[in-house]
Design an enzyme around this catalytic site. Sequence first.
Site, PDB file in Angstrom:
ATOM      1  CG  ASN A 139     -26.137  28.132  19.636  1.00  0.00           C
ATOM      2  OD1 ASN A 139     -25.941  27.181  18.877  1.00  0.00           O
ATOM      3  ND2 ASN A 139     -25.252  28.491  20.557  1.00  0.00           N
TER       4      ASN A 139
ATOM      5  CG  ASP B 120     -27.469  24.048  38.678  1.00  0.00           C
ATOM      6  OD1 ASP B 120     -27.728  23.908  37.463  1.00  0.00           O
ATOM      7  OD2 ASP B 120     -26.310  23.965  39.137  1.00  0.00           O
TER       8      ASP B 120
ATOM      9  CB  SER C 258     -36.092  33.340  24.409  1.00  0.00           C
ATOM     10  OG  SER C 258     -35.901  32.598  23.237  1.00  0.00           O
TER      11      SER C 258
ATOM     12  N   GLY D  62     -32.478  34.883  28.638  1.00  0.00           N
ATOM     13  CA  GLY D  62     -31.118  35.318  28.953  1.00  0.00           C
ATOM     14  C   GLY D  62     -30.622  36.274  27.891  1.00  0.00           C
ATOM     15  CB  VAL D  63     -27.579  36.208  25.692  1.00  0.00           C
ATOM     16  CG1 VAL D  63     -26.558  36.153  26.809  1.00  0.00           C
ATOM     17  CG2 VAL D  63     -27.740  34.857  25.037  1.00  0.00           C
ATOM     18  CE1 TYR D  64     -29.615  33.575  21.531  1.00  0.00           C
ATOM     19  CE2 TYR D  64     -31.600  32.373  20.987  1.00  0.00           C
ATOM     20  CZ  TYR D  64     -30.235  32.547  20.862  1.00  0.00           C
ATOM     21  OH  TYR D  64     -29.503  31.690  20.073  1.00  0.00           O
TER      22      TYR D  64
ATOM     23  N   GLY E  65     -24.739  31.017  29.173  1.00  0.00           N
ATOM     24  CA  GLY E  65     -25.944  30.821  29.982  1.00  0.00           C
ATOM     25  C   GLY E  65     -26.262  29.362  30.242  1.00  0.00           C
ATOM     26  CB  VAL E  66     -29.573  27.595  30.120  1.00  0.00           C
ATOM     27  CG1 VAL E  66     -30.060  26.161  30.034  1.00  0.00           C
ATOM     28  CG2 VAL E  66     -30.299  28.345  31.216  1.00  0.00           C
ATOM     29  CG  ASP E  67     -26.148  25.991  24.650  1.00  0.00           C
ATOM     30  OD1 ASP E  67     -26.154  24.756  24.804  1.00  0.00           O
ATOM     31  OD2 ASP E  67     -25.885  26.543  23.569  1.00  0.00           O
TER      32      ASP E  67
END
Length: 170
Positions: A25, A11, A123, A125-127, A33-35
């Site tokens: 972003n 983690d 980048s 994950g969702v990217y 996600g991480v953000d």
Amino acid sequence: MSASISVVRGDLTQQDVDAVVNAANERMLGGGGVDGAIHRAAGPELLEACRAVPEVSPGVRCPTGEARITPGFRLKARYVIHTVGPVYAGRSSDAERLASAFRSSLQLAVENSLQTLAFPAISCGVYGYPADEAAVVAASVVSEQDWDLVEIRFVLFSDSVYDAFDSAMH
């Protein structure tokens, strides 16, 4: 001095390092996600610190490939280095922009005299960046010079991403 490179499963928000890198972003106002995990763990002060970062164009505090630094607040890490990786589209420029995100983060850590830095899989994950390709880019950037750091750690949550980064770094 050459930084030691490590790849761990874990983690990112629990790392006891000088700085964790946030896969942010361009707005730097939190996300998924991480953000989102970093913003939740650091507390509401992180959002306020991010809001204080000046916009370089409307709605953009950190353009893709660049990095910004804020305090870590409630994290074990003293700082958060926010960087924006590209949304993967299979273009040749994707790797250049991802490399720039890793490189900018490392440069900001060195400029701030930090010793230990923990990265997520920027980048991936969702990217949508393929982890095996991102890991090769990350390995290339960390080996392109002797970064004046003690440790560069990649902290990865899933087995498949861990395996990709572990393979690329060794």
